[in-house]
Design a protein around this motif. Structure first.
Motif, PDB file in Angstrom:
ATOM      1  N   LEU A  18      35.848  29.280  35.129  1.00 32.21           N
ATOM      2  CA  LEU A  18      34.707  29.410  34.218  1.00 32.21           C
ATOM      3  C   LEU A  18      34.125  30.816  34.126  1.00 32.21           C
ATOM      4  CD1 LEU A  18      32.940  25.987  34.820  1.00 32.21           C
ATOM      5  CD2 LEU A  18      34.423  26.658  32.911  1.00 32.21           C
ATOM      6  N   PRO A  19      33.947  31.554  35.237  1.00 31.37           N
ATOM      7  CA  PRO A  19      33.426  32.932  35.081  1.00 31.37           C
ATOM      8  C   PRO A  19      34.326  33.821  34.228  1.00 31.37           C
ATOM      9  CG  PRO A  19      33.208  32.228  37.358  1.00 31.37           C
ATOM     10  CD  PRO A  19      34.036  31.182  36.650  1.00 31.37           C
ATOM     11  N   THR A  20      35.643  33.680  34.363  1.00 33.36           N
ATOM     12  CA  THR A  20      36.563  34.479  33.550  1.00 33.36           C
ATOM     13  C   THR A  20      36.431  34.103  32.082  1.00 33.36           C
ATOM     14  OG1 THR A  20      38.098  34.667  35.395  1.00 33.36           O
ATOM     15  CG2 THR A  20      38.992  35.073  33.193  1.00 33.36           C
ATOM     16  N   ILE A  21      36.371  32.814  31.810  1.00 29.19           N
ATOM     17  CA  ILE A  21      36.208  32.354  30.431  1.00 29.19           C
ATOM     18  C   ILE A  21      34.906  32.900  29.853  1.00 29.19           C
ATOM     19  CG2 ILE A  21      35.774  30.295  29.014  1.00 29.19           C
ATOM     20  CD1 ILE A  21      37.765  28.832  30.933  1.00 29.19           C
ATOM     21  N   SER A  30      39.003  41.694  26.860  1.00 28.49           N
ATOM     22  CA  SER A  30      39.927  41.110  27.832  1.00 28.49           C
ATOM     23  C   SER A  30      40.827  42.170  28.462  1.00 28.49           C
ATOM     24  CB  SER A  30      40.786  40.039  27.168  1.00 28.49           C
ATOM     25  OG  SER A  30      41.629  40.621  26.193  1.00 28.49           O
ATOM     26  N   SER A  31      40.434  43.426  28.337  1.00 24.84           N
ATOM     27  CA  SER A  31      41.293  44.515  28.802  1.00 24.84           C
ATOM     28  C   SER A  31      41.549  44.488  30.306  1.00 24.84           C
ATOM     29  CB  SER A  31      40.702  45.867  28.401  1.00 24.84           C
ATOM     30  OG  SER A  31      39.440  46.062  29.027  1.00 24.84           O
ATOM     31  N   GLN A  32      40.701  43.814  31.055  1.00 24.25           N
ATOM     32  CA  GLN A  32      40.886  43.733  32.509  1.00 24.25           C
ATOM     33  C   GLN A  32      41.739  42.531  32.917  1.00 24.25           C
ATOM     34  OE1 GLN A  32      39.761  46.022  34.820  1.00 24.25           O
ATOM     35  NE2 GLN A  32      39.327  47.181  32.975  1.00 24.25           N
ATOM     36  N   HIS A  33      42.243  41.801  31.940  1.00 17.14           N
ATOM     37  CA  HIS A  33      42.977  40.563  32.221  1.00 17.14           C
ATOM     38  C   HIS A  33      44.403  40.678  31.695  1.00 17.14           C
ATOM     39  CE1 HIS A  33      39.250  38.656  33.457  1.00 17.14           C
ATOM     40  NE2 HIS A  33      38.701  39.293  32.432  1.00 17.14           N
ATOM     41  N   SER A  34      45.360  40.413  32.570  1.00 18.43           N
ATOM     42  CA  SER A  34      46.770  40.482  32.212  1.00 18.43           C
ATOM     43  C   SER A  34      47.215  39.175  31.573  1.00 18.43           C
ATOM     44  CB  SER A  34      47.607  40.742  33.465  1.00 18.43           C
ATOM     45  OG  SER A  34      48.971  40.504  33.203  1.00 18.43           O
ATOM     46  N   VAL A  35      47.624  39.238  30.302  1.00 19.91           N
ATOM     47  CA  VAL A  35      48.098  38.041  29.627  1.00 19.91           C
ATOM     48  C   VAL A  35      49.374  37.524  30.295  1.00 19.91           C
ATOM     49  CG1 VAL A  35      49.469  39.127  27.795  1.00 19.91           C
ATOM     50  CG2 VAL A  35      48.345  36.952  27.378  1.00 19.91           C
ATOM     51  N   LEU A  36      50.201  38.417  30.800  1.00 18.04           N
ATOM     52  CA  LEU A  36      51.427  38.004  31.488  1.00 18.04           C
ATOM     53  C   LEU A  36      51.094  37.188  32.741  1.00 18.04           C
ATOM     54  CD1 LEU A  36      54.477  38.014  31.773  1.00 18.04           C
ATOM     55  CD2 LEU A  36      54.301  40.222  32.930  1.00 18.04           C
ATOM     56  N   SER A  69      44.992  19.905  34.359  1.00 16.01           N
ATOM     57  CA  SER A  69      43.667  20.486  34.113  1.00 16.01           C
ATOM     58  C   SER A  69      43.682  21.991  34.344  1.00 16.01           C
ATOM     59  CB  SER A  69      42.622  19.835  35.020  1.00 16.01           C
ATOM     60  OG  SER A  69      42.511  18.463  34.726  1.00 16.01           O
ATOM     61  N   ASN A  70      44.343  22.422  35.412  1.00 13.10           N
ATOM     62  CA  ASN A  70      44.460  23.853  35.665  1.00 13.10           C
ATOM     63  C   ASN A  70      45.264  24.540  34.568  1.00 13.10           C
ATOM     64  OD1 ASN A  70      43.094  24.711  38.198  1.00 13.10           O
ATOM     65  ND2 ASN A  70      44.281  23.026  39.036  1.00 13.10           N
ATOM     66  N   ALA A  71      46.306  23.893  34.092  1.00 10.33           N
ATOM     67  CA  ALA A  71      47.095  24.452  32.987  1.00 10.33           C
ATOM     68  C   ALA A  71      46.242  24.587  31.732  1.00 10.33           C
ATOM     69  CB  ALA A  71      48.318  23.580  32.715  1.00 10.33           C
ATOM     70  N   THR A  72      45.395  23.611  31.484  1.00  2.40           N
ATOM     71  CA  THR A  72      44.506  23.660  30.323  1.00  2.40           C
ATOM     72  C   THR A  72      43.565  24.853  30.402  1.00  2.40           C
ATOM     73  OG1 THR A  72      44.632  21.260  30.051  1.00  2.40           O
ATOM     74  CG2 THR A  72      42.732  22.383  29.039  1.00  2.40           C
ATOM     75  N   MET A  73      43.007  25.092  31.585  1.00  2.93           N
ATOM     76  CA  MET A  73      42.103  26.229  31.761  1.00  2.93           C
ATOM     77  C   MET A  73      42.850  27.548  31.573  1.00  2.93           C
ATOM     78  SD  MET A  73      39.249  24.788  32.097  1.00  2.93           S
ATOM     79  CE  MET A  73      37.999  25.789  32.863  1.00  2.93           C
ATOM     80  N   ILE A  77      42.225  30.496  28.682  1.00  3.70           N
ATOM     81  CA  ILE A  77      42.066  31.922  28.967  1.00  3.70           C
ATOM     82  C   ILE A  77      43.096  32.740  28.196  1.00  3.70           C
ATOM     83  CG2 ILE A  77      42.226  33.689  30.772  1.00  3.70           C
ATOM     84  CD1 ILE A  77      40.890  31.598  32.664  1.00  3.70           C
ATOM     85  N   VAL A  78      44.340  32.266  28.133  1.00 11.35           N
ATOM     86  CA  VAL A  78      45.361  32.963  27.349  1.00 11.35           C
ATOM     87  C   VAL A  78      44.922  33.049  25.881  1.00 11.35           C
ATOM     88  CG1 VAL A  78      47.730  32.790  26.444  1.00 11.35           C
ATOM     89  CG2 VAL A  78      47.301  32.452  28.882  1.00 11.35           C
TER      90      VAL A  78
END
Length: 86
Positions: A18-21, A30-36, A69-73, A77-78
């Motif tokens: 949730l904090p990342t979302i 989202s520059s600090q987050h790696s999509v890969l 559920s984790n996959a959904t989260m 984010i992706v």
């Protein structure tokens, strides 16, 4: 005990997204987050859910649902990462 520990920590992990979302949504950055990385975690959770489903007699047990559920989260984010980089 191990089953309950797994379920607890995997469920807590759902809340940990949730904090990342929130940050990506609120800032639009989202520059600090790696999509890969997030796609890898998405794939890991999906394949673990599929494996658990197969190994568990094709039943939707607690562990399968937690991994879905984790996959959904991770998928959310992706999607936010891609949307912010639009």
């Amino acid at each position: 005990m191990l089953t309950w520990s797994f379920t607890f920590f995997s469920s807590a992990r759902i809340l940990a997204y949730l904090p990342t979302i929130w940050v990506i949504h609120a800032s639009g950055d989202s520059s600090q987050h790696s999509v890969l990385t997030w796609i890898t975690w998405l794939g890991s959770n999906l394949t673990m859910a599929a494996w658990l489903y197969e190994q568990g007699g094709r039943r939707l047990g607690r562990a399968v649902l937690v991994n879905l559920s984790n996959a959904t989260m991770c998928a959310l984010i992706v999607a936010l990462i891609f949307a912010s980089r639009g």
